[in-house]
Design an enzyme around this catalytic site. Structure first.
Site, mmCIF file in Angstrom:
data_model
loop_
_atom_site.group_PDB
_atom_site.id
_atom_site.type_symbol
_atom_site.label_atom_id
_atom_site.label_comp_id
_atom_site.label_asym_id
_atom_site.label_seq_id
_atom_site.Cartn_x
_atom_site.Cartn_y
_atom_site.Cartn_z
ATOM 1 C CG HIS A 10 0.071 0.208 1.940
ATOM 2 N ND1 HIS A 10 -0.016 1.164 2.901
ATOM 3 C CD2 HIS A 10 -0.146 -0.896 3.271
ATOM 4 C CE1 HIS A 10 0.930 0.613 4.202
ATOM 5 N NE2 HIS A 10 0.849 0.136 4.199
ATOM 6 C CD GLU A 85 2.378 -5.683 7.787
ATOM 7 O OE1 GLU A 85 2.333 -6.834 7.654
ATOM 8 O OE2 GLU A 85 3.478 -5.118 7.579
#
Length: 225
Positions: A10, A85
């Site tokens: 990202h 994550e």
């Protein structure tokens, strides 16, 4: 023809700039991060994508949606929870300096082996691979000989690449980096046989990385005194 996987981190967030542990903390892209991703979207606009997958975090979903725009309504973003994550437990939201000062012994142990050791209430690298790797393999199987884009995170990407290439994942923090909006390309001849074609490429918004020591990797990368 191999299956092509575009694996993306990202774009930058405000916490990225502050170098805080923010694996399970949901934050949006910063303005800088959106520009990084928009540049990558232009770069990938002519790539024929069969599907786009993303971690459920706001920063990854936003990144994926920006990358999807040039490809029209026929390519929609699929959410995969297992791609999220690493959860850093009680370190979440703290800077590295704060963690070192407050939890020195725990941080030292984690630095030695982040693959098997986790912060309190957090995850180890092994736990991340246990949930994320089967999803990537399933995606590759579902899109045999096609092209797919997966938007993920810094730690998760490094662990996945280490595992897919057969490297010792204990060194993933020392030896691999993932810049915001970085592009990695892997070609698969089967779900368990991958070749890395491009790694941590940010040429869509930045030139060749400089040779300064990175304070965002482990102490292994700290300047020698």
């Amino acid at each position: 023809m191999p299956t092509r996987l575009f694996l993306v981190r990202h774009g930058a967030t405000e916490l990225t700039a502050e170098d805080r542990f923010s694996g399970a903390t949901d934050v949006p892209l910063s303005e800088e991060g959106r520009k990084q991703v928009e540049n990558l979207a232009s770069r990938l606009a002519d790539e024929p994508l069969d599907a786009i997958y993303a971690s459920p975090m706001g920063r990854t979903v936003e990144t994926a949606r920006i990358l999807a725009r040039p490809h029209g309504a026929e390519v929609r973003v699929e959410i995969e929870s297992a791609l999220r994550e690493i959860d850093y437990g009680h370190w979440e939201g703290k800077t590295r300096a704060e963690v070192e000062a407050q939890y020195g012994d725990e941080y030292d142990n984690w630095q030695e082996d982040p693959l098997t050791i986790a912060p309190r209430d957090g995850e180890s690298g092994v736990q991340v691979l246990a949930r994320a790797l089967p999803v990537v393999r399933r995606i590759v199987e579902q899109h045999d000989q096609g092209s797919v884009l997966v938007v993920c995170h810094k730690g998760t990407n490094r662990l996945l690449i280490s595992s897919l290439l057969g490297f010792d994942a204990r060194g993933y923090r020392d030896r691999l980096d993932q810049s915001p909006a970085a592009l990695n390309i892997l070609d698969f001849v089967s779900p368990v046989r991958a070749r890395l074609r491009l790694f941590n490429d940010v040429s869509h918004y930045e030139g060749v990385p400089d040779r300064t020591f990175s304070q965002r990797l482990s102490r292994w990368w700290s300047p020698r005194s």
